[in-house]
Design an enzyme around this catalytic site. Structure first.
Site, short mmCIF file in Angstrom:
data_model
loop_
_atom_site.label_atom_id
_atom_site.label_comp_id
_atom_site.label_asym_id
_atom_site.label_seq_id
_atom_site.Cartn_x
_atom_site.Cartn_y
_atom_site.Cartn_z
N ARG A 15 31.62 42.46 53.48
CA ARG A 15 30.58 41.90 52.63
C ARG A 15 29.73 40.90 53.43
NH1 ARG A 15 34.37 39.76 47.83
NH2 ARG A 15 35.70 39.41 49.66
N LYS A 75 33.66 34.72 52.13
CA LYS A 75 35.05 34.24 52.21
C LYS A 75 35.11 32.84 52.80
CE LYS A 75 38.23 36.07 51.17
NZ LYS A 75 38.89 35.98 49.84
N TYR A 94 33.43 31.35 48.52
CA TYR A 94 34.76 31.32 47.90
C TYR A 94 35.68 30.54 48.83
CZ TYR A 94 33.34 35.11 44.72
OH TYR A 94 32.71 35.86 43.77
N HIS A 96 39.04 28.91 47.47
CA HIS A 96 40.44 29.02 47.01
C HIS A 96 41.33 28.01 47.76
CE1 HIS A 96 39.52 32.59 44.63
NE2 HIS A 96 38.89 33.08 45.67
N GLU A 118 34.37 29.90 43.06
CA GLU A 118 35.36 30.22 42.03
C GLU A 118 35.59 29.10 41.02
OE1 GLU A 118 37.74 28.35 45.40
OE2 GLU A 118 36.06 29.77 45.24
N ASP A 270 44.66 35.48 46.19
CA ASP A 270 43.78 34.42 46.70
C ASP A 270 44.22 33.04 46.25
OD1 ASP A 270 41.87 35.52 48.38
OD2 ASP A 270 40.62 36.21 46.74
N VAL A 298 46.17 42.63 49.17
CA VAL A 298 44.99 42.39 50.00
C VAL A 298 44.18 41.24 49.41
CG1 VAL A 298 42.83 43.39 50.87
CG2 VAL A 298 44.92 44.77 50.82
N ALA A 299 43.89 40.26 50.25
CA ALA A 299 43.26 39.03 49.76
C ALA A 299 41.75 39.17 49.55
CB ALA A 299 43.54 37.88 50.72
N ASN A 300 41.16 40.24 50.05
CA ASN A 300 39.71 40.43 49.85
C ASN A 300 39.46 41.87 49.41
OD1 ASN A 300 40.39 41.43 52.44
ND2 ASN A 300 38.29 41.26 53.14
#
Length: 366
Positions: A15, A75, A94, A96, A118, A270, A298-300
């Protein structure tokens, strides 16, 4: 303001922080936009697309950080980026924070302005910048879960939709938020039997009203979770506590109660995950097995469908990016209470209470 869009360097993250349409709007508002060369290629946007929208292309990530007042990305910064972030620089992405003490300490040390997508929260209590990625991740959770239920990848060998004469697979969804509802919708569309659990009866009533009859609701309790994990093939973790670490609803010893080949997709990874055995994985190496239970963490997840994700993200972040660029972060956050809730760290001070609670730190400016 000078706005920088660097290339994401997290593993298998395709992304980009802004589509060309967003760049066009910023330039129209007399801002300068620097985009790192190749930043959008993974999402199907090329240097010439950004140049036509009015951006200037820079060769390196270091140049983008060094020359920008605000960084817009997807990210959280990873270790290689920590040293690039400057004092007073706005970083809008993001974060987190509650799931990474190392990241939190690095951003405190940078003295930057960390605004987390977020935790931006509107008057209704929803999270407008998290919603589109939660929608993508919720739908993807079923795609991935269905794949990993196949026997060649150590799943139970169950087809979620079943066939005539064979019962459909059973999907357990923990949480009736955006992720949970989108996951339930996709699973129901495949013909699976879906059970969705939540502690919010208002949400369960909503699900009961809008979903077909093969989606059933139950109140979330340890008793009910332990009951259902024994009979369900795919478990989706979709629990979210705003800005805080997710609760462990499934513990390590509960895995032994599941049938071999059961698949867990923990979308809450996340925020630390809602399964005790969750650890972040990548698209390159997405699964691991503990006690014969397949974990996909998977974190993304939305990074696997970057065109859809980038456009969806730009749609919701652009109004806030424009406010920050037009007014500066102080004025923008004073006038927009939703955006103000996105402030997590200001020039070395943690200002979001859930972060200090996650690490048992003394509160600073909260």
């Amino acid at each position: 303001m000078i706005v920088g869009v660097p290339k994401e360097i997290k593993n298998n993250e395709s992304r980009v922080g802004m589509a060309p349409a967003g760049v066009f709007e910023l330039v129209k508002n007399n801002h300068t936009v620097y985009v790192q060369s190749g930043a959008g290629e993974g999402s199907g946007f090329f240097n010439q697309d950004y140049q036509q929208a009015g951006a200037t292309i820079l060769d390196t990530i270091g140049q983008v950080y060094a020359m920008s007042d605000m960084i817009v990305k997807v990210k959280e910064p990873i270790a290689e980026e920590y040293r690039l972030i400057q004092k007073g620089q706005i970083v809008f992405t993001y974060f987190h924070f509650a799931s990474s003490e190392a990241l939190t300490k690095a951003m405190i040390a940078s003295k930057s302005i960390c605004i987390a997508y977020e935790t931006v929260e509107d008057e209704e209590g929803t999270l407008p910048l998290l919603t589109p990625m939660s929608e993508v991740a919720g739908r993807m959770a079923i795609q991935q879960g269905a794949k990993y239920l196949e026997k060649p990848v150590k799943g139970r060998g169950v087809l979620l939709g079943g066939v005539p004469g064979v019962a459909p697979g059973r999907v357990l969804v923990l949480g009736a938020g955006t992720v949970g509802i989108q996951a339930a919708k996709m699973a129901a569309g495949l013909g699976a039997h879906v059970t969705i659990l939540d502690v919010n009866m208002k949400r369960l009533r909503y699900v009961n009203d809008v979903m077909p009859s093969h989606v059933v609701t139950e109140f979330s309790s340890e008793f009910n979770i332990r009951k259902h994990i024994q009979t369900h093939d795919l478990i989706i973790g979709g629990v979210l506590l705003k800005g805080a670490k997710a609760p462990n609803l499934i513990t390590r010893n509960m895995l032994k109660e599941m049938r071999p080949g059961t698949v867990i997709v923990d979308v809450a990874v996340d925020q630390g995950g809602c399964v005790e055995t969750t650890r972040a994985t990548t698209h390159e190496d997405p699964v691991y097995i503990i006690d014969d239970v397949v974990h996909y963490c998977v974190a993304n997840m939305p990074g696997a469908v970057p065109y859809t994700s980038t456009v969806a993200l730009t749609n919701v972040t652009l109004p806030y990016v424009l406010k920050l660029a037009n007014m500066g972060w102080r004025s923008a956050c004073n006038l927009d209470k939703s955006l103000a809730k996105g402030l997590n760290i200001i020039e070395g001070e943690v200002v979001y209470e859930e972060i200090t609670e996650a690490f048992n730190w003394e509160p600073t400016l909260v």
